[in-house]
Enzyme design. Sequence first.
Site, PDB file in Angstrom:
ATOM      1  N   ASP A 366     -40.580  36.446  32.212  1.00 29.22           N
ATOM      2  CA  ASP A 366     -39.739  36.680  33.396  1.00 29.22           C
ATOM      3  C   ASP A 366     -38.286  36.274  33.149  1.00 29.22           C
ATOM      4  O   ASP A 366     -37.990  35.477  32.269  1.00 29.22           O
ATOM      5  CB  ASP A 366     -40.282  35.899  34.594  1.00 29.22           C
ATOM      6  CG  ASP A 366     -40.370  34.409  34.292  1.00 29.22           C
ATOM      7  OD1 ASP A 366     -40.748  34.058  33.158  1.00 29.22           O
ATOM      8  OD2 ASP A 366     -40.052  33.599  35.180  1.00 29.22           O
ATOM      9  N   GLU A 367     -37.410  36.853  33.959  1.00 32.26           N
ATOM     10  CA  GLU A 367     -36.025  36.415  34.098  1.00 32.26           C
ATOM     11  C   GLU A 367     -35.288  36.278  32.759  1.00 32.26           C
ATOM     12  O   GLU A 367     -34.689  35.250  32.465  1.00 32.26           O
ATOM     13  CB  GLU A 367     -35.985  35.090  34.867  1.00 32.26           C
ATOM     14  CG  GLU A 367     -36.482  35.247  36.290  1.00 32.26           C
ATOM     15  CD  GLU A 367     -36.374  33.970  37.110  1.00 32.26           C
ATOM     16  OE1 GLU A 367     -35.781  34.031  38.185  1.00 32.26           O
ATOM     17  OE2 GLU A 367     -36.905  32.945  36.676  1.00 32.26           O
TER      18      GLU A 367
END
Length: 550
Positions: A366-367
Amino acid sequence: MLHYRVPTAQLVSALTLACAITACGAARAPEPTPLPARVPLESAPALTMLGAHRLVPAPASVTSAEGPPFALTATTTIVVPASGGEASRVGAWMATLLRPATGLLFPVSAADGAAPAGAIVLRRGGEASRGAEGYELTITSDSVRLVAAEPAGLFRGVQTLRQLLPAAIESEQSVAGVPKEWTIPAGRIVDRPRFAYRGAMLDVARHFFTVKEVYQFVDLLALYKLNTLHLHLSDDQGWRIEIDSWPRLATIGGSTQVGGGPGGYYTKADYAEIVRYAADRFITVVPEIDVPAHTNAAIAAYPELGCSRPVPVPSPNAPMPGLYTGIRVGWSALCHDKEVTYKFVDDVVRELAAMTPGPFIHMGGDEVEVLTREQYAAFIERVQDIVARHGKRMIGWEEIGRAKMRPGTIAQMWHADTLLLAARQGAKLVMSPATKAYLDMKYTPATELGLAWAAHVELQASYDWDPVTFFKGLTENDVLGIEAPLWTETVSNISAAQFLLMPRLPALAEVGWTPTSARNWESFRTRIAAHAPRWRLLGVNYYPSPQVAW
Ligand code: ACM
């Protein structure tokens, strides 16, 4: 976890809040809700009709019967199958649960055939279509008969029996005369979960939680029939699991946490204890090592893993340069084009796979702000191969849908429809929409703990949604299940964690377990009110939501 689009001002104030309530000063979790001086258990109306149960999650089917209830007495026994095995273990677990409050003995014996009068009988069998966690429970004044195809189903059925007894059953000591009778109304429950995967996540990276605190977290999962404990074991602020081939990950990467406290890590023996404690409750541990972003703690321990990017803001309270104790996200990344990165991932996954009996390893994903789309996809594809080579199935946050997914890889939705990229590739989905399932979201603007970048999530919001219809175009078959993540930027101890979990965790447990036809907010808010005395006896902190008449 923080969303990367959080405005800086909010980040700063969230960090100030994190310092205010966690490691930078004395921990100030909201006080546990005090037990009234005299627990009003005597006055709590006894459950006289099974149909008026206060079960959470609500079972698929409940039928009341005429006739007197089953009563626990000095002669009540627990009978497990003669073949022993895990079914006997469930019987012993139930005896241990029932003894302290009742002061009764509950001898456990192993025998097949007809149940002796006055017994609680555990049997393997019933309809296989109920699955590994389904069970049926038949209660008459003579006996209680709990039948399940698998021991996991017996364990889930024991949680039902537990909740059918007065809340005082949770007391750690014999409560003489209170209540006068330990009875369970007559009737029949036939039950099975809607989704196979029903989890909760504890972020032990932002703040470290001791093994005992993890047990306390697991205890709540067990009570509400969840079956998966996802441990977020690494992030920018901490690396929490011992890895023999890269020892500084734990000793250096684990040496701090948000706000600059001492952090900590699990030795392999600690991790084995957590796995065993969870397995005793038929809960599977899913370890997460978040790559390629959220990796500052690893890079601080082994700078060769990074592309020499410094931490974005100084961490004056970090014990060593390079360690990070703030809460910004998205800025760190493993160097995607160095071979040492893949050697590192391979070593970590190999050791983690060897100590994890469950089928899944979560690799984050993620991210990631510092890789191009192509670099990201190539990285995730290599990581999937590594996980598969070590015999496990990979889970990743929804962003992994941007890569080519191997058959069997699972995507976990958290904030957007990136998930649909994974669904279109045939991936199974775990649903954790932040606006519903993120346990670190504040209940209201006045909630002292938590963040608010996705929403304020009061109890009804966490209850009133459906994992399949949440996105148009998904079918029941696409959804493996749901998970409730607790990110811990603002949460530094288990009492604070419980305040954010309870009562939303039971609401989400019902979303994952109960068929749509048996779900109803008005019913839930009545049923959950009856659980507060139970939590008080268990010493569990909770948020007394004004949406419930406690
Ligand atoms: C996440 O909250 N970044 C998965």
